[in-house]
Design an enzyme around this catalytic site. Structure first.
Site, mmCIF file in Angstrom:
data_model
loop_
_atom_site.group_PDB
_atom_site.id
_atom_site.type_symbol
_atom_site.label_atom_id
_atom_site.label_comp_id
_atom_site.label_asym_id
_atom_site.label_seq_id
_atom_site.Cartn_x
_atom_site.Cartn_y
_atom_site.Cartn_z
ATOM 1 N N VAL A 52 0.801 -1.224 0.000
ATOM 2 C CA VAL A 52 0.000 0.000 0.000
ATOM 3 C C VAL A 52 0.835 1.277 0.000
ATOM 4 O O VAL A 52 0.280 2.369 -0.100
ATOM 5 C CB VAL A 52 -0.968 0.029 1.207
ATOM 6 C CG1 VAL A 52 -2.023 -1.045 1.070
ATOM 7 C CG2 VAL A 52 -0.216 -0.096 2.517
ATOM 8 N N TYR A 53 2.132 1.175 0.123
ATOM 9 C CA TYR A 53 2.950 2.380 0.125
ATOM 10 C C TYR A 53 2.879 3.038 -1.257
ATOM 11 O O TYR A 53 3.283 2.456 -2.264
ATOM 12 C CB TYR A 53 4.405 2.060 0.465
ATOM 13 C CG TYR A 53 4.650 1.644 1.897
ATOM 14 C CD1 TYR A 53 3.638 1.662 2.852
ATOM 15 C CD2 TYR A 53 5.913 1.229 2.307
ATOM 16 C CE1 TYR A 53 3.869 1.282 4.157
ATOM 17 C CE2 TYR A 53 6.153 0.840 3.627
ATOM 18 C CZ TYR A 53 5.134 0.861 4.541
ATOM 19 O OH TYR A 53 5.364 0.477 5.839
#
Length: 328
Positions: A52-53
């Site tokens: 999700v970064y």
């Protein structure tokens, strides 16, 4: 850089890890490349990311740099899965979601395996044994070499690690847990860290510099330009550590740094790096220059009297049942 075993496993990692939370958002491809090169040349091996970064961009950037800049065999790549951009369900640790997320991570990273695969957070909806079965499948199929968790409370970590150990050789033991830990956030010392040490799980501290506050850059009461606290995206992340309690700890770190002819960054990082049970703090520097400064902590070990003073000024409140009741 010194290497340490990750928990009670044969995997060895550098005692400082490189975090990529800001890659693809605050750190562009050129700065990411410079940071990875600096880290590798300093003997660093552990690089931590997550699916999700920057919506996968951090993994993609790392994948572009592996082999072209740094040999894959020289890195211990760790990623995470389980966080989802759904306001109604922040975490999805179902077997289906986790394994699909791992396959997507491998495509972005341009590799056929990750060294450490971590469940990003505890999912209260999915049965824990289903989540852990996904870890077993990932390791048994060669897509992950080791498995860990992140943001699990003490009882959650103990339950997960014990479940894996109870299966003998049929399940993958947990190698690590990643949790926020610094002089400004010592909550893991109540239950998470004792559980991890007892069960042979290595601790990977995130935000070891108190979200940047322990560097001393916020001492004037304002957020300097270019800092996380000055940016709209991360200002709320830094704000909880700008109160009076935190200021007292920061001043103690500054005083210790002056006495040691070091920087507050070095003092704060050395303190958490050498805490019992800690394997490798994850440093998420925005630039290669910031990372170089952090990595120069390698030669610093804090004197016992400095450690005791910092322990005292930052001590969390431990009351029943966090400690042996007979001592209270």
């Amino acid at each position: 850089m010194e290497q340490r075993h990750l928990g009670r496993t044969g995997l060895r990692v550098s005692r400082i890890g490189l975090g990529t939370l800001g890659w693809g958002r605050d750190t562009d491809e050129h700065e990411a490349a410079a940071s990875l090169k600096v880290f590798w040349e300093a003997g660093g091996t552990l690089v931590d990311t997550a699916d999700v970064y920057a919506d996968g961009e951090a993994e993609y950037l790392l994948g572009q740099l592996v082999e072209s800049l740094v040999p894959r065999r020289d890195l211990v790549i760790a990623t995470k899965a389980g966080s989802v951009p759904d306001p109604d369900r922040r975490f999805n640790a179902s077997r289906g979601h986790l394994l699909a997320a791992l396959d997507a991570s491998l495509r972005r990273l341009g590799t056929d395996y990750v060294d450490l695969w971590q469940v990003h957070a505890f999912d209260t909806v999915t049965p824990l044994e289903e989540t852990l079965q996904a870890l077993d499948l990932a390791v048994s199929t060669g897509r992950a070499r080791y498995a860990g968790v992140s943001n699990f409370s003490g009882w959650q970590l103990a339950k997960a690690a014990t479940w894996q150990l109870a299966g003998g050789g049929t399940r993958t033991r947990l190698a690590s847990t990643q949790m926020e830990y610094s002089l400004l956030q010592r909550g893991v010392e109540r239950e998470v860290l004792p559980a991890a040490r007892d069960l042979g799980v290595g601790l990977l501290p995130s935000s070891p510099l108190g979200r940047g506050v322990l560097t001393g850059k916020y001492r004037e009461g304002a957020s300097p330009a270019g800092s996380r606290g000055a940016g709209e995206a991360m200002a709320g992340f830094v704000a909880p550590y700008l109160d009076g309690t935190a200021s007292a700890v920061v001043e103690a770190v500054v005083t210790a740094a002056e006495g040691l002819a070091a920087t507050p960054l070095h003092v704060a990082l050395a303190w958490v790096r050498d805490r019992p049970g800690v394997v490798a703090p994850i440093v998420g520097a925005r630039t290669a220059q910031q990372l170089s400064e952090a990595l120069s902590v390698e030669g610093l070990s804090l004197p016992d009297e400095i450690c005791r003073a910092l322990d005292d000024v930052s001590a969390p409140v431990h009351r029943y049942p966090d400690q042996d009741w007979s001592t209270l």
